[in-house]
Design a protein around this motif. Structure first.
Motif, PDB file in Angstrom:
ATOM      1  N   SER A   1       0.875  -1.292  -0.386  1.00 51.41           N
ATOM      2  CA  SER A   1      -0.656  -0.274  -0.070  1.00 51.41           C
ATOM      3  C   SER A   1       1.019   1.088   0.383  1.00 51.41           C
ATOM      4  N   VAL A   2       2.268   1.617   0.082  1.00 48.79           N
ATOM      5  CA  VAL A   2       3.102   2.328   0.652  1.00 48.79           C
ATOM      6  C   VAL A   2       3.469   2.386  -0.765  1.00 48.79           C
ATOM      7  N   PRO A   3       4.213   1.526  -1.275  1.00 50.61           N
ATOM      8  CA  PRO A   3       4.606   1.977  -2.645  1.00 50.61           C
ATOM      9  C   PRO A   3       3.502   1.995  -3.604  1.00 50.61           C
ATOM     10  N   ALA A   4       2.292   1.518  -3.169  1.00 52.98           N
ATOM     11  CA  ALA A   4       0.827   2.113  -4.469  1.00 52.98           C
ATOM     12  C   ALA A   4       0.789   3.528  -3.888  1.00 52.98           C
ATOM     13  N   ILE A   5       0.642   4.163  -2.684  1.00 53.95           N
ATOM     14  CA  ILE A   5       0.208   5.376  -2.106  1.00 53.95           C
ATOM     15  C   ILE A   5       0.923   6.338  -2.891  1.00 53.95           C
ATOM     16  N   ILE A   6       2.788   6.207  -3.054  1.00 52.66           N
ATOM     17  CA  ILE A   6       3.534   7.475  -3.341  1.00 52.66           C
ATOM     18  C   ILE A   6       3.841   6.733  -4.660  1.00 52.66           C
ATOM     19  N   VAL A   7       3.395   6.088  -5.450  1.00 54.01           N
ATOM     20  CA  VAL A   7       3.223   5.738  -6.968  1.00 54.01           C
ATOM     21  C   VAL A   7       2.211   6.827  -7.535  1.00 54.01           C
ATOM     22  N   GLY A   8       1.003   6.717  -6.842  1.00 53.08           N
ATOM     23  CA  GLY A   8      -0.024   7.254  -6.916  1.00 53.08           C
ATOM     24  C   GLY A   8       0.502   9.027  -7.353  1.00 53.08           C
ATOM     25  N   VAL A   9       1.287   9.589  -5.837  1.00 47.35           N
ATOM     26  CA  VAL A   9       1.663  10.783  -5.624  1.00 47.35           C
ATOM     27  C   VAL A   9       2.640  11.857  -7.028  1.00 47.35           C
ATOM     28  N   ILE A  10       3.104  10.525  -6.327  1.00 51.38           N
ATOM     29  CA  ILE A  10       4.277  10.608  -7.727  1.00 51.38           C
ATOM     30  C   ILE A  10       3.545  10.632  -9.471  1.00 51.38           C
ATOM     31  N   SER A  11       2.818  10.336  -9.780  1.00 49.71           N
ATOM     32  CA  SER A  11       2.100  10.303 -11.325  1.00 49.71           C
ATOM     33  C   SER A  11       1.315  11.616 -11.133  1.00 49.71           C
ATOM     34  N   ALA A  12       1.095  11.533 -10.138  1.00 50.32           N
ATOM     35  CA  ALA A  12      -0.215  13.090 -10.204  1.00 50.32           C
ATOM     36  C   ALA A  12       1.313  13.887 -10.469  1.00 50.32           C
ATOM     37  N   LEU A  13       2.062  14.071  -9.543  1.00 52.25           N
ATOM     38  CA  LEU A  13       3.358  15.278 -10.143  1.00 52.25           C
ATOM     39  C   LEU A  13       3.644  15.295 -11.786  1.00 52.25           C
ATOM     40  N   GLY A  14       3.565  13.624 -11.667  1.00 52.79           N
ATOM     41  CA  GLY A  14       4.101  13.886 -13.130  1.00 52.79           C
ATOM     42  C   GLY A  14       3.542  14.690 -14.626  1.00 52.79           C
ATOM     43  N   LEU A  15       1.981  15.064 -14.168  1.00 54.34           N
ATOM     44  CA  LEU A  15       0.991  14.808 -14.941  1.00 54.34           C
ATOM     45  C   LEU A  15       0.831  16.354 -14.822  1.00 54.34           C
ATOM     46  N   PHE A  16       1.452  17.249 -13.299  1.00 52.23           N
ATOM     47  CA  PHE A  16       1.043  18.296 -13.161  1.00 52.23           C
ATOM     48  C   PHE A  16       2.226  18.946 -13.942  1.00 52.23           C
ATOM     49  N   LEU A  17       3.122  18.315 -13.368  1.00 52.07           N
ATOM     50  CA  LEU A  17       4.604  19.045 -14.356  1.00 52.07           C
ATOM     51  C   LEU A  17       5.122  19.098 -15.655  1.00 52.07           C
ATOM     52  N   VAL A  18       3.865  18.730 -16.382  1.00 51.95           N
ATOM     53  CA  VAL A  18       4.092  18.181 -17.454  1.00 51.95           C
ATOM     54  C   VAL A  18       2.612  19.983 -18.206  1.00 51.95           C
ATOM     55  N   GLU A  19       2.261  19.127 -17.433  1.00 48.45           N
ATOM     56  CA  GLU A  19       0.828  19.779 -17.878  1.00 48.45           C
ATOM     57  C   GLU A  19       1.352  21.508 -17.710  1.00 48.45           C
ATOM     58  N   GLU A  20       1.883  21.481 -16.477  1.00 47.48           N
ATOM     59  CA  GLU A  20       2.202  23.366 -16.184  1.00 47.48           C
ATOM     60  C   GLU A  20       3.055  23.700 -17.229  1.00 47.48           C
ATOM     61  N   ALA A  21       4.599  23.058 -17.670  1.00 42.94           N
ATOM     62  CA  ALA A  21       5.057  23.400 -18.576  1.00 42.94           C
ATOM     63  C   ALA A  21       4.079  23.631 -19.902  1.00 42.94           C
ATOM     64  N   ALA A  22       3.223  22.881 -20.158  1.00 41.19           N
ATOM     65  CA  ALA A  22       2.294  22.943 -21.302  1.00 41.19           C
ATOM     66  C   ALA A  22       1.671  24.808 -21.480  1.00 41.19           C
ATOM     67  N   HIS A  23       1.123  24.554 -20.637  1.00 40.20           N
ATOM     68  CA  HIS A  23       0.159  25.589 -20.134  1.00 40.20           C
ATOM     69  C   HIS A  23       1.654  27.252 -19.999  1.00 40.20           C
ATOM     70  N   LEU A  24       2.078  26.774 -19.687  1.00 39.00           N
ATOM     71  CA  LEU A  24       3.590  28.346 -20.132  1.00 39.00           C
ATOM     72  C   LEU A  24       4.097  28.728 -21.901  1.00 39.00           C
ATOM     73  N   LEU A  25       3.818  27.514 -21.667  1.00 35.12           N
ATOM     74  CA  LEU A  25       4.475  26.969 -23.074  1.00 35.12           C
ATOM     75  C   LEU A  25       3.090  27.842 -24.534  1.00 35.12           C
ATOM     76  N   GLU A  26       1.750  27.310 -23.364  1.00 34.91           N
ATOM     77  CA  GLU A  26       0.658  27.331 -24.666  1.00 34.91           C
ATOM     78  C   GLU A  26       0.272  29.283 -24.380  1.00 34.91           C
ATOM     79  N   HIS A  27       0.894  29.316 -23.602  1.00 33.56           N
ATOM     80  CA  HIS A  27       0.229  30.691 -23.088  1.00 33.56           C
ATOM     81  C   HIS A  27       1.444  31.876 -23.847  1.00 33.56           C
ATOM     82  N   LEU A  28       3.168  31.541 -24.142  1.00 33.90           N
ATOM     83  CA  LEU A  28       4.113  32.023 -25.171  1.00 33.90           C
ATOM     84  C   LEU A  28       3.056  32.297 -26.531  1.00 33.90           C
TER      85      LEU A  28
END
Length: 428
Positions: free
Chosen positions: A19-46
Motif C-alpha cells: 500500500s505504501v509504494p502504491a500511494i507513493i506511485v499515485g502521488v508521483i504520477s499526479a505530480l508528473g502529470l502536473f509538471l508536464v501540464e504546467e510546462a505546456a500551459h507556460l508554452l501555450e501562453h507564450l
C-alpha cells in the motif's frame, strides 16, 4: 511477489506492504502529470498570448493557427528523428498502457508531449503521460522495492495517472477492471456485462417510472476541497462503523445456534419477534423497517439527538439486525448496515461538530457495508449514492484500505450450514 500475480489472493501483510509504494506511485504520477501540464500551459501562453501580443497579431487568425501548428509539427519531427529514444513509441501503435520505456527516451517524450499539448494539436495527454510516469516509476521502484513485479508497477502507475487525469478513481477502476478481466478470462469485461447491465438499466428505469426515485434523500452539503484532516476523520469513522458490524458478526453464529435449539421455526421466529418488539419499543420508530427512509429522517433531525441517544440507536438497530437475521426472518442485511453506518457518522459529528456531516456519513456507510458484504465496489457505490457528493470519492478510496485490512479476515454475518445431502436422518 506472492499475491500480486493475479492467481493467488494477497495476504493482509502483502496488501499492507504494497500500500505504501502504491500511494507513493499515485502521488508521483499526479505530480508528473502536473509538471508536464504546467510546462505546456507556460508554452501555450507564450505561443497563443505573449507572442501575438508582442507582434500585435490576432492569435485566432487562420494564418497564426496554421503557423503555430506547422511549427509544432516541425519541432516534433526533429525530436522524433534525432532525440534519444525517438520521442517514445508511436501512439497509434500501442495501447493506453504499454511496456515501460527506457529512461533515455523520457526527455524526448516530455518535449514532444509539451509541444503537442501547448501547440493546439487535437490529442489528449493520457498516453504520453502514462508512458512518462511508467518509465520513471519502474526505475524508481526497481531501486527501492526491487521485489515488486514490474507489471504491477506499470498497472499501478497507469491507474494513478488516470485517476489524476480525470480527478476521480472511478475511470481508473473501470479501465483496469476491464483489463484484468481480459487478462484472466480471455475476453473483454464489457462483452460479459452488456446484457446484465442492459437488464439492470431497464429495471431501474421502469421502477423509477412506476414508483419514483428509490434512493435515500439526505440533502447533505458538498464537501468541497478534500483536506488531510478529512482523510484521518473518515478513516476513524469508517473503522468504527466496521467494528460495529463485526461486533454483531461475532455473536451471529452462536445466536443462530441458540435459536435453532428450539427446533421448530414457529418457536424461534416467534421468540425472535418478541425480542424485536422489545428492541423496537426501546429504540423507537427510527430503528424499525429496512432503514432507508428512517436514515433520511434521522439525518435531517440529527441535532435533536444527543450522542448517547445516537449510540442507543446504533446498538438497538444492530441488535435488531442480528436477531432478525438469525431468528429465521427472510431479508437482506445491507440496508440496515447502511443505517448503522450513517448513524455512526452522526455519532462522530455529535462528538466533533466541526467534521463535515457528508464525510462522516459516507465513511460510516462505507465501513459498515464493507464489513457486512466484503465487497468494496458495493460499499463505495452506496456511500457515494447516499451522500450524493462525488468529491468524497477520492477520500473514500483511501479510507477503504484500513477498513479492508480490518475486516478481510474477520468473521462475517454468515452461517455455513452442512448441505442437505450430507445430513443423514435429520431435517435441515
Amino acid at each position: 511477489m506472492a499475491g500480486v500475480d493475479g492467481h493467488r489472493a494477497p495476504s493482509t501483510t502483502t496488501l499492507l506492504g504494497l500500500s505504501v509504494p502504491a500511494i507513493i506511485v499515485g502521488v508521483i504520477s499526479a505530480l508528473g502529470l502536473f509538471l508536464v501540464e504546467e510546462a505546456a500551459h507556460l508554452l501555450e501562453h507564450l505561443l497563443w498570448v505573449s507572442l501575438p501580443a508582442i507582434w500585435g497579431l490576432d492569435p485566432d487568425s487562420g494564418w497564426w493557427i496554421f503557423s503555430v501548428l506547422s511549427s509544432v509539427g516541425l519541432a516534433v519531427g526533429v525530436i522524433v528523428s534525432f532525440a534519444p529514444g525517438h520521442g517514445g513509441r508511436d501512439s497509434a501503435t500501442v495501447e493506453l498502457v504499454a511496456p515501460p520505456l527506457t529512461l533515455t527516451a523520457v526527455p524526448g517524450l516530455v518535449l514532444v508531449t509539451v509541444l503537442v499539448l501547448a501547440g493546439g494539436v487535437s490529442l489528449g495527454p493520457e498516453s504520453p503521460i502514462i508512458a512518462i510516469n511508467t518509465a520513471l516509476l519502474v526505475a524508481l521502484v526497481a531501486k527501492f522495492w526491487p521485489r515488486i513485479d514490474v507489471h504491477l508497477v506499470v498497472l499501478v502507475t497507469a491507474a494513478g495517472t488516470i485517476g489524476a487525469l480525470f480527478g476521480t478513481p472511478v475511470a481508473a477502476a473501470l479501465v483496469f477492471t476491464g483489463m484484468v478481466a481480459a487478462a484472466t478470462t480471455g475476453g473483454a469485461l464489457w462483452d460479459r456485462l452488456f446484457l446484465p447491465l442492459l437488464a439492470a438499466a431497464a429495471g431501474s428505469l421502469t421502477m423509477r417510472l412506476v414508483d419514483g426515485p428509490q434512493l435515500w434523500a439526505t440533502g447533505l452539503p458538498s464537501l468541497g476541497t478534500p483536506q488531510l484532516a478529512h482523510l484521518l476523520a473518515g478513516a476513524v469513522v469508517a473503522c468504527a462503523a466496521a467494528l460495529s458490524i463485526l461486533a454483531g458478526a461475532s455473536v451471529f453464529r452462536p445466536l443462530h445456534t441458540l435459536f435453532r435449539r428450539l427446533r421448530r421455526p414457529l418457536l424461534y421466529t416467534t421468540l425472535g419477534g418478541i425480542i424485536l418488539g422489545g428492541l423496537g419499543a426501546l429504540g423507537g420508530p427510527l430503528t424499525l423497517f429496512k432503514g432507508g427512509q428512517q436514515m433520511a429522517d434521522l439525518v435531517r433531525a440529527a441535532e435533536d439527538y444527543t450522542t448517547v441517544q445516537l449510540l442507543l440507536i446504533v446498538a438497538v438497530k444492530l441488535a435488531a439486525l442480528v436477531v432478525a437475521a438469525t431468528a429465521g426472518f427472510r431479508g437482506g442485511r445491507i440496508f440496515p448496515a447502511v443505517f448503522i453506518g450513517a448513524t455512526v457518522g452522526l455519532v462522530a459529528q455529535s462528538i466533533v461538530p466541526g467534521v463535515p456531516l457528508g464525510l462522516v456519513i459516507a465513511c460510516g456507510i462505507l465501513g459498515a457495508v464493507l464489513a457486512e458484504c466484503r465487497d468494496g465496489w458495493i460499499a463505495l457505490f452506496i456511500a457515494i449514492v447516499v451522500v450524493g457528493d462525488i468529491s468524497l470519492l477520492s477520500i473514500l478510496c483511501m479510507v477503504v484500505l484500513p477498513v479492508w485490512l480490518l475486516v478481510t479476515h474477520a468473521p462475517k454475518m454468515m452461517v455455513h450450514t452442512v448441505p442437505r445431502q450430507q445430513v443423514s436422518g435429520s431435517t435441515v
